[in-house]
Design an enzyme around this catalytic site. Structure first.
Site, PDB file in Angstrom:
ATOM      1  N   ILE A  20       8.577 -10.091  -4.646  1.00  0.00           N
ATOM      2  CA  ILE A  20       7.267 -10.749  -4.631  1.00  0.00           C
ATOM      3  C   ILE A  20       7.433 -12.196  -4.134  1.00  0.00           C
ATOM      4  CG2 ILE A  20       5.283 -11.447  -6.027  1.00  0.00           C
ATOM      5  CD1 ILE A  20       5.920  -9.053  -7.906  1.00  0.00           C
ATOM      6  N   VAL A  65      19.402 -19.599 -12.529  1.00  0.00           N
ATOM      7  CA  VAL A  65      18.499 -20.423 -13.344  1.00  0.00           C
ATOM      8  C   VAL A  65      18.977 -20.603 -14.783  1.00  0.00           C
ATOM      9  CG1 VAL A  65      16.457 -19.936 -11.937  1.00  0.00           C
ATOM     10  CG2 VAL A  65      16.947 -18.498 -13.946  1.00  0.00           C
ATOM     11  N   TYR A 157       9.125  -1.813 -21.830  1.00  0.00           N
ATOM     12  CA  TYR A 157       9.106  -3.204 -21.330  1.00  0.00           C
ATOM     13  C   TYR A 157       9.733  -4.129 -22.387  1.00  0.00           C
ATOM     14  CZ  TYR A 157       7.675  -7.059 -18.324  1.00  0.00           C
ATOM     15  OH  TYR A 157       7.687  -8.160 -17.501  1.00  0.00           O
ATOM     16  N   LYS A 164       7.614 -12.572 -21.482  1.00  0.00           N
ATOM     17  CA  LYS A 164       6.433 -12.901 -20.658  1.00  0.00           C
ATOM     18  C   LYS A 164       5.356 -13.581 -21.497  1.00  0.00           C
ATOM     19  CE  LYS A 164       7.672 -11.369 -16.536  1.00  0.00           C
ATOM     20  NZ  LYS A 164       8.146 -12.349 -15.524  1.00  0.00           N
ATOM     21  N   ILE A 193       4.649  -3.061  -9.186  1.00  0.00           N
ATOM     22  CA  ILE A 193       5.028  -2.917  -7.768  1.00  0.00           C
ATOM     23  C   ILE A 193       6.477  -2.447  -7.717  1.00  0.00           C
ATOM     24  CG2 ILE A 193       5.412  -4.152  -5.602  1.00  0.00           C
ATOM     25  CD1 ILE A 193       3.273  -6.159  -6.452  1.00  0.00           C
ATOM     26  N   THR A 195       9.572  -2.900  -6.752  1.00  0.00           N
ATOM     27  CA  THR A 195      10.570  -3.845  -6.234  1.00  0.00           C
ATOM     28  C   THR A 195      11.920  -3.503  -6.864  1.00  0.00           C
ATOM     29  OG1 THR A 195      10.216  -5.363  -8.049  1.00  0.00           O
ATOM     30  CG2 THR A 195       8.847  -5.708  -6.092  1.00  0.00           C
ATOM     31  N   LEU A 196      12.922  -4.329  -6.535  1.00  0.00           N
ATOM     32  CA  LEU A 196      14.242  -4.139  -7.154  1.00  0.00           C
ATOM     33  C   LEU A 196      14.156  -4.215  -8.682  1.00  0.00           C
ATOM     34  CD1 LEU A 196      17.281  -3.773  -6.550  1.00  0.00           C
ATOM     35  CD2 LEU A 196      17.473  -6.277  -6.593  1.00  0.00           C
TER      36      LEU A 196
HETATM   37  P1  NAD Z   1      12.959  -8.861  -7.690  1.00  0.00           P
HETATM   38  O1  NAD Z   1      14.068  -8.100  -8.283  1.00  0.00           O
HETATM   39  O2  NAD Z   1      12.832  -8.867  -6.227  1.00  0.00           O
HETATM   40  O3  NAD Z   1      12.961 -10.361  -8.218  1.00  0.00           O
HETATM   41  C1  NAD Z   1      13.511 -10.750  -9.450  1.00  0.00           C
HETATM   42  C2  NAD Z   1      14.371 -11.944  -9.150  1.00  0.00           C
HETATM   43  O4  NAD Z   1      14.901 -12.518 -10.335  1.00  0.00           O
HETATM   44  C3  NAD Z   1      15.572 -11.594  -8.258  1.00  0.00           C
HETATM   45  O5  NAD Z   1      15.498 -12.356  -7.078  1.00  0.00           O
HETATM   46  C4  NAD Z   1      16.767 -12.007  -9.088  1.00  0.00           C
HETATM   47  O6  NAD Z   1      17.816 -12.543  -8.327  1.00  0.00           O
HETATM   48  C5  NAD Z   1      16.112 -13.081  -9.960  1.00  0.00           C
HETATM   49  N1  NAD Z   1      16.952 -13.448 -11.089  1.00  0.00           N
HETATM   50  C6  NAD Z   1      17.359 -12.669 -12.137  1.00  0.00           C
HETATM   51  N2  NAD Z   1      18.215 -13.368 -12.910  1.00  0.00           N
HETATM   52  C7  NAD Z   1      18.369 -14.587 -12.335  1.00  0.00           C
HETATM   53  C8  NAD Z   1      19.136 -15.731 -12.634  1.00  0.00           C
HETATM   54  N3  NAD Z   1      19.949 -15.774 -13.691  1.00  0.00           N
HETATM   55  N4  NAD Z   1      19.049 -16.812 -11.816  1.00  0.00           N
HETATM   56  C9  NAD Z   1      18.242 -16.781 -10.729  1.00  0.00           C
HETATM   57  N5  NAD Z   1      17.493 -15.735 -10.387  1.00  0.00           N
HETATM   58  C10 NAD Z   1      17.565 -14.639 -11.181  1.00  0.00           C
HETATM   59  O7  NAD Z   1      11.630  -8.248  -8.354  1.00  0.00           O
HETATM   60  P2  NAD Z   1      10.111  -8.769  -8.383  1.00  0.00           P
HETATM   61  O8  NAD Z   1       9.335  -7.603  -8.842  1.00  0.00           O
HETATM   62  O9  NAD Z   1       9.777  -9.431  -7.104  1.00  0.00           O
HETATM   63  O10 NAD Z   1      10.146  -9.824  -9.571  1.00  0.00           O
HETATM   64  C11 NAD Z   1       9.718 -11.163  -9.414  1.00  0.00           C
HETATM   65  C12 NAD Z   1       8.894 -11.587 -10.611  1.00  0.00           C
HETATM   66  O11 NAD Z   1       7.697 -10.822 -10.632  1.00  0.00           O
HETATM   67  C13 NAD Z   1       9.566 -11.383 -11.960  1.00  0.00           C
HETATM   68  O12 NAD Z   1       9.256 -12.487 -12.792  1.00  0.00           O
HETATM   69  C14 NAD Z   1       8.877 -10.151 -12.483  1.00  0.00           C
HETATM   70  O13 NAD Z   1       8.874 -10.132 -13.890  1.00  0.00           O
HETATM   71  C15 NAD Z   1       7.496 -10.373 -11.941  1.00  0.00           C
HETATM   72  N6  NAD Z   1       6.629  -9.190 -11.919  1.00  0.00           N
HETATM   73  C16 NAD Z   1       7.041  -8.041 -11.304  1.00  0.00           C
HETATM   74  C17 NAD Z   1       6.203  -6.931 -11.311  1.00  0.00           C
HETATM   75  C18 NAD Z   1       6.635  -5.626 -10.703  1.00  0.00           C
HETATM   76  O14 NAD Z   1       6.076  -4.586 -11.080  1.00  0.00           O
HETATM   77  N7  NAD Z   1       7.569  -5.610  -9.759  1.00  0.00           N
HETATM   78  C19 NAD Z   1       4.930  -7.009 -11.920  1.00  0.00           C
HETATM   79  C20 NAD Z   1       4.544  -8.215 -12.503  1.00  0.00           C
HETATM   80  C21 NAD Z   1       5.398  -9.296 -12.504  1.00  0.00           C
HETATM   81  O1  0WE Z   2       9.158  -7.883 -15.156  1.00  0.00           O
HETATM   82  C1  0WE Z   2       9.408  -6.761 -14.741  1.00  0.00           C
HETATM   83  C2  0WE Z   2      10.831  -6.250 -14.716  1.00  0.00           C
HETATM   84  C3  0WE Z   2      11.837  -7.332 -14.940  1.00  0.00           C
HETATM   85  C4  0WE Z   2      13.229  -6.836 -15.195  1.00  0.00           C
HETATM   86  C5  0WE Z   2      13.779  -5.729 -14.558  1.00  0.00           C
HETATM   87  C6  0WE Z   2      15.098  -5.366 -14.823  1.00  0.00           C
HETATM   88  C7  0WE Z   2      15.732  -4.141 -14.216  1.00  0.00           C
HETATM   89  C8  0WE Z   2      17.227  -4.309 -14.106  1.00  0.00           C
HETATM   90  C9  0WE Z   2      13.996  -7.529 -16.101  1.00  0.00           C
HETATM   91  N1  0WE Z   2      15.261  -7.195 -16.373  1.00  0.00           N
HETATM   92  C10 0WE Z   2      15.827  -6.136 -15.742  1.00  0.00           C
HETATM   93  N2  0WE Z   2      17.131  -5.825 -16.043  1.00  0.00           N
HETATM   94  C11 0WE Z   2      17.842  -4.922 -15.320  1.00  0.00           C
HETATM   95  O2  0WE Z   2      19.016  -4.641 -15.644  1.00  0.00           O
HETATM   96  N3  0WE Z   2       8.355  -5.964 -14.320  1.00  0.00           N
HETATM   97  C12 0WE Z   2       7.010  -6.436 -14.538  1.00  0.00           C
HETATM   98  C13 0WE Z   2       8.523  -4.627 -13.727  1.00  0.00           C
HETATM   99  C14 0WE Z   2       8.483  -3.614 -14.841  1.00  0.00           C
HETATM  100  O3  0WE Z   2       9.588  -3.363 -15.555  1.00  0.00           O
HETATM  101  C15 0WE Z   2       9.231  -2.444 -16.536  1.00  0.00           C
HETATM  102  C16 0WE Z   2       7.861  -2.146 -16.426  1.00  0.00           C
HETATM  103  C17 0WE Z   2       7.381  -2.910 -15.334  1.00  0.00           C
HETATM  104  C18 0WE Z   2       5.969  -2.952 -14.848  1.00  0.00           C
HETATM  105  C19 0WE Z   2      10.008  -1.874 -17.535  1.00  0.00           C
HETATM  106  C20 0WE Z   2       9.403  -0.963 -18.404  1.00  0.00           C
HETATM  107  C21 0WE Z   2       8.062  -0.676 -18.305  1.00  0.00           C
HETATM  108  C22 0WE Z   2       7.268  -1.259 -17.314  1.00  0.00           C
END
Ligand code: NAD
Ligand code: 0WE
Length: 257
Positions: A20, A65, A157, A164, A193, A195-196
């Protein structure tokens, strides 16, 4: 939407092209912003490759971070290169995988600390380090990314929901603290979404289906739609908005049953 020409921003949380934070980087760079992108160690190559695709070549710097010294060194380099800063995007989140796979009641002290440190505290550390750079521009804007799991229970979650909730409260406390300096702090709470960060999460596909079935818009959100909302909050178009959590989830959060 408001132009970002002449503005400088720092983007934390790009891992790959599906991040994102990367979509936000593209949304603001397209409008003229010059960027610094930070990456967590293992994503160095990915982020360097992606950075080639931006018009104005960005600074690319490592930043874990959880390290105060890495945060300090990022802002030192950004200040040297940009002579100040206009905005920061915080897109880092992490909890140990076991915490997302075990019953919530089994959350460990260590897992709790890690999730809170990386996913919530880091917003405070980054915002504090950005303040002197924002001051040189007469203010700034910070946007972080949250999820509805802060307010409602989603299976698995777990401790991320607690982190959060802390992140969203941190947005409000920071907004109140730094508002007098012309600094705004907001969150975009995105719908799910792929994503990774979602990869390998048990039941993620079923969450996507539930959102698409029940959300008022009857579909999931696209990363670019989340990025447009974040760009709005970063821009002068939102100059009277702070302490806000903007839901970008197709309206899912308003539904009852
Ligand atoms: P992403 O995996 O692309 O991004 C997560 C990022 O966190 C990665 O770039 C990873 O390197 C970084 N990160 C983790 N530990 C770190 C550390 N110690 N130092 C620096 N960076 C670190 O996935 P994303 O979905 O783009 O996630 C970005 C944000 O969006 C997160 O805060 C996630 O909670 C939030 N989010 C994601 C979703 C979803 O469904 N994908 C929905 C709502 C919110
Ligand atoms: O914030 C997130 C996920 C953040 C996340 C993801 C991982 C996967 C790999 C944090 N820590 C880790 N640790 C790992 O080892 N989201 C909003 C995406 C997400 O994650 C879920 C969700 C949704 C939505 C997990 C359970 C249920 C719903």
């Amino acid at each position: 939407m408001t132009d970002f020409t002449g503005k400088h921003g720092l983007i934390v949380g790009v891992a790959n092209k599906r991040s994102i934070s990367w979509a936000i980087a593209q949304a603001v760079a397209r409008r003229g912003a010059r960027l610094a992108l930070t990456y967590q160690g293992r994503f160095e190559e990915h982020v360097h490759d992606l950075s080639q695709g931006l018009d104005q070549s960005p600074l690319v710097l490592p930043c874990d971070v959880s390290s105060d010294t890495e945060i300090a060194s990022v802002f030192e380099k950004v200040d040297q290169e940009f002579g100040g800063l206009d905005f920061v995007v915080h897109g880092a989140a992490f909890a140990p995988r076991e915490e997302l796979e075990s019953p919530f009641v089994n959350t460990t002290r260590d897992g709790f600390k890690i999730a809170m440190d990386i996913s919530a505290y880091s917003l405070i550390g980054l915002t504090r380090a950005a303040l002197p750079l924002f001051e040189k521009r007469g203010g700034g804007s910070v946007v972080t990314l949250s999820y509805l799991g802060s307010q409602r229970v989603f299976p698995n979650y777990n401790v991320m929901g607690v982190a959060k909730a802390a992140l969203e409260a941190t947005v409000r406390y920071l907004a109140a603290d730094v508002g007098a300096k012309g600094v705004r702090v907001n969150a975009v709470s995105a719908g799910p979404i792929k994503t990774l960060a979602a990869a390998g999460i048990k039941g993620f596909s079923s969450i996507l289906h539930v959102y698409a079935d029940r959300a008022p818009l009857r579909r999931n959100v696209e990363t670019s739609e989340v990025a447009e909302a974040a760009a709005f909050l970063l821009s002068d178009a939102a100059k009277a908005i702070t302490g806000e959590v903007l839901l970008v989830d197709g309206g899912f959060h308003v539904t009852g049953i």
